[in-house]
Structures are given as structure tokens and as C-alpha cells.
Design a protein around this motif. Structure first.
Motif, short mmCIF file in Angstrom:
data_model
loop_
_atom_site.label_atom_id
_atom_site.label_comp_id
_atom_site.label_asym_id
_atom_site.label_seq_id
_atom_site.Cartn_x
_atom_site.Cartn_y
_atom_site.Cartn_z
N ALA A 48 51.24 33.29 48.83
CA ALA A 48 49.91 33.14 48.23
C ALA A 48 49.66 34.30 47.27
CB ALA A 48 48.84 33.13 49.31
N ILE A 49 48.84 34.06 46.26
CA ILE A 49 48.46 35.12 45.32
C ILE A 49 46.94 35.10 45.14
CG2 ILE A 49 49.02 33.63 43.32
CD1 ILE A 49 49.69 36.29 41.80
N HIS A 50 46.33 36.25 45.36
CA HIS A 50 44.87 36.38 45.20
C HIS A 50 44.57 37.32 44.04
CE1 HIS A 50 40.62 36.63 46.25
NE2 HIS A 50 40.72 37.93 46.02
N ILE A 51 43.74 36.84 43.11
CA ILE A 51 43.36 37.67 41.96
C ILE A 51 41.91 38.08 42.08
CG2 ILE A 51 43.14 37.75 39.45
CD1 ILE A 51 45.50 35.74 39.34
N ASN A 52 41.70 39.37 42.15
CA ASN A 52 40.35 39.93 42.23
C ASN A 52 39.83 40.17 40.81
OD1 ASN A 52 38.01 41.42 42.69
ND2 ASN A 52 38.89 42.61 44.34
N HIS A 53 38.78 39.44 40.43
CA HIS A 53 38.24 39.56 39.07
C HIS A 53 37.30 40.76 38.90
CE1 HIS A 53 39.50 35.37 39.37
NE2 HIS A 53 39.64 35.38 38.05
N ASN A 54 36.92 41.37 40.03
CA ASN A 54 36.03 42.55 40.03
C ASN A 54 34.71 42.29 39.30
OD1 ASN A 54 37.71 44.66 41.42
ND2 ASN A 54 39.11 44.11 39.78
N ILE A 55 34.19 41.08 39.43
CA ILE A 55 32.91 40.74 38.80
C ILE A 55 31.78 40.82 39.83
CG2 ILE A 55 31.59 38.93 37.60
CD1 ILE A 55 34.30 37.82 36.62
N ASN A 56 32.02 40.20 40.99
CA ASN A 56 31.01 40.13 42.04
C ASN A 56 31.07 41.35 42.96
OD1 ASN A 56 29.58 39.12 44.55
ND2 ASN A 56 29.45 37.29 43.27
N LYS A 57 29.94 41.71 43.52
CA LYS A 57 29.87 42.85 44.45
C LYS A 57 30.71 42.60 45.70
CE LYS A 57 25.25 44.35 43.01
NZ LYS A 57 23.82 44.46 43.41
N SER A 58 30.86 41.31 46.03
CA SER A 58 31.60 40.95 47.26
C SER A 58 33.09 40.73 47.01
CB SER A 58 30.99 39.67 47.86
OG SER A 58 29.61 39.83 48.08
N SER A 59 33.57 41.06 45.81
CA SER A 59 34.98 40.81 45.44
C SER A 59 35.97 41.40 46.44
CB SER A 59 35.27 41.39 44.05
OG SER A 59 34.60 40.65 43.07
N LYS A 60 35.73 42.64 46.87
CA LYS A 60 36.64 43.31 47.80
C LYS A 60 36.59 42.64 49.18
CE LYS A 60 39.72 46.46 48.50
NZ LYS A 60 40.99 46.39 47.76
N LYS A 61 35.42 42.20 49.56
CA LYS A 61 35.22 41.50 50.84
C LYS A 61 36.03 40.20 50.85
CE LYS A 61 31.45 39.81 53.75
NZ LYS A 61 29.98 39.49 53.77
N TRP A 62 36.00 39.47 49.72
CA TRP A 62 36.73 38.21 49.58
C TRP A 62 38.24 38.46 49.62
CZ3 TRP A 62 33.43 36.47 44.78
CH2 TRP A 62 32.13 36.19 45.22
N GLU A 63 38.65 39.53 48.98
CA GLU A 63 40.07 39.90 48.96
C GLU A 63 40.56 40.16 50.39
OE1 GLU A 63 42.52 43.75 47.66
OE2 GLU A 63 41.42 42.87 45.96
N ASN A 64 39.77 40.91 51.15
CA ASN A 64 40.12 41.21 52.55
C ASN A 64 40.17 39.95 53.41
OD1 ASN A 64 40.32 43.96 52.02
ND2 ASN A 64 38.15 44.33 52.45
N HIS A 65 39.27 39.00 53.12
CA HIS A 65 39.25 37.71 53.84
C HIS A 65 40.58 36.97 53.61
CE1 HIS A 65 37.98 33.66 55.09
NE2 HIS A 65 38.51 33.26 53.94
#
Length: 401
Positions: A48-65
Motif C-alpha cells: 500500500a502507498i499513502h500520500i500525505n497532502h499536508n492540507i488538513n489538520k488531521s493529515s498526520k492522524k489519517w497517516e497513522n490510521h
């Protein structure tokens, strides 16, 4: 076996190595769950590949999920970041960036999977209609697409969103919700929230009808391409130049189709009819000027004698190339072609033949004046007098001196 599972069962019979674009949203979460379901049974490999766009405040939380879900299912995950924030054309620019990252990480035998579905297809086609697209635009998102021998497959493209949601609830799949999906300033969200629900109240089967339209357009495009290929064997659409003589006597409709196909092959994306109209008027029908240019955001169209060339807008990475005259030719950067020495003697030539041990410097993006045979000349004047250059160019760019 239910419909959504049959799709993945069929896919895993043919392919065994997958890279999944995993955002953590409901669509990609369901696709990850389905792949994992068949992992041991079909002996498939999943990354799997996850791309963090760093737009939303919750971006890091989503990445960790996403990391947590992949770790739980023993799936390797690649984490990537997009740091530069875009201000204009956000949706399309981030999509292009994502694809670049996906292709960079994609291994040789791997298939890239994305979780696009029927509703995404509907939105894409409505946006294409808004832009005034032709048949190619109305194809929308292709189920299977190949770019430079790299394959993208959208296995859920003929599954409606409501079926995906239903499946996620039945299987108790966890997912994240991107709050930016509520922002109707984005065209897709505006259609999804304000327009499509209204249409579905009136015509409940609208999404399926749109999907059927895309399939019909795809079949027609395929047929057109076959007919064009037979009729215009002399045109190589993959080359970065096209001969004007092959286009001169074409019907307007034929010209538009051919030139759009050529530009798409070279630019890897659809070109508007506005550009083609400009091209026809200024480059094809303009017989007075041997040399002419049209500048666009990402590229330049150059007319030189009987050819039209497509080149990159800026060449800043190389300033000077050295050419030892013992070699018969020199390759130019950015796939601009080659330069050859013209052996024919002609007094009209402005540039003398180089001496045996003499080196030639090819400079890009020169401004101001040049000294030619002890005479000071403007670059523009020199470039227009292309007939008198002693070096015959196999492929031409306005950036070459």
C-alpha cells in the motif's frame, strides 16, 4: 459471492502483485480489505502507498490510521509527503503529483490499483461536459490504463458508492472521513453534494446511464483509432514532430482528431480545441512564415519549414554542450534530436565549416546579440534566417543556436 467480491476474485486470477493507493477513506479501505481477503487463497502480494497532502489538520492522524490498518493486516505501507501547497487547480495538480509518486514506487511486475467507482465516473464525465470535451473526454476514467508499460486498474469502477458503503458496514471496516469533501468550492464536491442528489431524485438510474455512455464513447474511440491508423499510416503520433503536408488537405474534423491525438501522445493529457484551433490558423494555414511559434503553459509549438515540433517551454538545466567535430553528430538534451554537419559547400551559408580540432558550443536561452562572421546580429534575426545555417537539423527547436 457478492458482486464486489467477484470483481477482486477475477482480478486476482490474472494478476498477483499489487500496489494500492491507500488514502484511508471508505473506497480504498474496502479495496484493501478485499485484497487482503484473497491474499492467502490466491497467493498475491500487496503493498500500500499513502500520500500525505499536508492540507488538513488531521493529515498526520489519517497517516497513522493507514499505518495501523496495514500493520494489522501484515501489509507493507509506503509513506510519502507532498510538501508544496498548491493555490490554483488544486484537484488536478495534486492528482498529477500523486500519479508521479505512484509510478516512481511501482515495481516492474506490479499493478497500480486505485479505488475509483461509478460515482467518480459520473462526476468526471459531468466535469468533462462542463469543459466542452469531445468523445475522448466523455470516456472518463478508464478501467484499465497503461502509461509507459505501467498499468493502472480501477476494479471498482462499475460499482456504485452505495454498494461500497453497504459492504463497509456489513464487514465493519474502519475508515477515515476527509472533511474537505464538504467544501463545495471544489467542483467535484459541488456536483456530489448539490447537483447529483437532485438529479437522482428525478432519474434514479442516472449514474448507471452515465457509466453506459462512457463505455459507448470508449468503443467509438477505439473504432476511430483503428480507422485512423489504417488511413494515416505515414503519421507517427509518438514522434515530437508532425509533417504539415500530411495535414494540409484534411477535413476540419479529421484534422482536429489527428492533431489532438498527436498532442495527447506527446503531452500525455487532453488538449483543448482552443489550442488546436490556434495551431491550425497560425501554423498550418499560415504559409507566409517559415518559422513561427505558439507558446503555452507547459510547452511550445514550433513551425519550421514543413514540420511542427513540440518542445518543452524552458531548458534551464543545460547551458553549454561541447561538440568535438571528429564526431559526425551530437545528441541534444530533452529529446530535441541531433545536429549534423552539412557537407555541401555553399557560399550563402553564414557559418563556416569548423576546423578539425575546433569545438562547437551550443548554447540555450541566449538573450541579446550574437557575433556572426564579425557582424553583430540580434538573436531573433538570426533564428529567422534558418535557410542559411550550415548545420542541417534533423529535429528543430527554437532554443538551439
Amino acid at each position: 459471492m457478492i458482486k464486489i467480491e467477484k470483481k477482486i476474485d477475477k482480478l486476482t486470477n490474472k494478476y498477483k502483485n499489487f500496489l494500492l493507493g491507500f488514502s484511508g477513506g471508505i473506497d480504498s479501505s474496502v479495496l484493501l480489505y478485499l485484497l487482503n481477503k484473497f491474499k492467502n487463497k490466491k497467493k498475491i502480494k500487496i503493498r500500500a502507498i499513502h500520500i500525505n497532502h499536508n492540507i488538513n489538520k488531521s493529515s498526520k492522524k489519517w497517516e497513522n490510521h493507514c499505518i495501523k490498518i496495514c500493520k494489522k493486516n501484515n501489509i507493507k505501507i509506503i509513506k510519502k509527503n507532498i510538501k508544496k501547497k498548491e493555490k490554483k487547480n488544486i484537484e488536478s495538480k495534486y492528482r498529477e503529483k500523486r500519479l508521479k509518486i505512484f509510478f516512481k514506487e511501482l515495481k516492474k511486475k506490479e499493478i497500480l490499483l486505485t479505488a475509483h467507482h461509478k460515482n467518480d465516473q459520473c462526476e468526471t464525465i459531468l466535469l468533462a461536459l462542463k469543459r466542452g470535451s469531445g468523445i475522448t473526454g466523455l470516456i472518463g476514467i478508464k478501467k484499465k490504463y497503461c502509461i509507459n508499460k505501467k498499468i493502472i486498474i480501477r476494479p471498482l469502477i462499475n460499482i456504485e458508492k452505495k454498494e461500497i458503503i453497504k459492504y463497509a458496514y456489513i464487514k465493519k471496516i474502519k475508515w477515515i472521513y476527509d472533511t474537505s469533501n464538504n467544501n463545495i468550492n471544489f467542483d467535484r464536491n459541488f456536483l456530489r453534494i448539490n447537483i447529483i442528489p437532485l438529479i437522482l431524485k428525478r432519474w434514479p438510474s442516472f449514474i448507471s446511464c452515465i457509466y453506459r455512455t462512457s463505455k459507448i464513447c470508449f468503443q467509438q474511440e477505439k473504432l476511430l483509432n483503428k480507422l485512423i491508423k489504417k488511413k494515416y499510416k505515414k503519421i507517427n503520433f509518438k514522434k515530437n514532430f508532425i509533417n504539415i503536408n500530411l495535414l494540409n488537405n484534411l477535413e476540419k474534423e479529421e484534422f482536429y482528431f489527428l492533431i489532438r491525438k498527436w498532442l495527447k501522445k506527446n503531452k500525455k493529457k487532453m488538449i483543448s480545441y482552443k489550442i488546436i484551433k490556434l495551431l491550425r490558423k497560425n501554423l498550418i494555414k499560415n504559409k507566409k512564415k517559415i518559422y513561427y511559434q505558439l507558446f503555452f503553459k507547459e510547452f511550445i509549438l514550433n513551425k519550421y519549414k514543413n514540420n511542427i515540433y513540440i518542445t518543452k517551454k524552458n531548458i534551464n538545466n543545460i547551458n553549454i554542450l561541447k561538440w568535438n567535430i571528429k564526431k559526425k553528430s551530437i545528441s541534444l538534451p530533452n529529446k530535441l534530436g541531433k545536429l549534423y554537419i552539412n557537407k555541401k559547400k555553399n557560399k550563402k551559408f553564414l557559418i563556416r565549416k569548423p576546423k578539425i580540432n575546433e569545438k562547437i558550443y551550443i548554447k540555450f536561452n541566449i538573450k541579446g546579440y550574437i557575433i556572426l562572421n564579425k557582424k553583430k546580429k540580434k538573436n531573433k534575426k538570426y533564428m529567422t534566417r534558418t535557410k542559411n545555417i550550415s548545420m542541417r537539423k534533423k529535429k528543430y527547436s527554437n532554443n538551439i543556436l
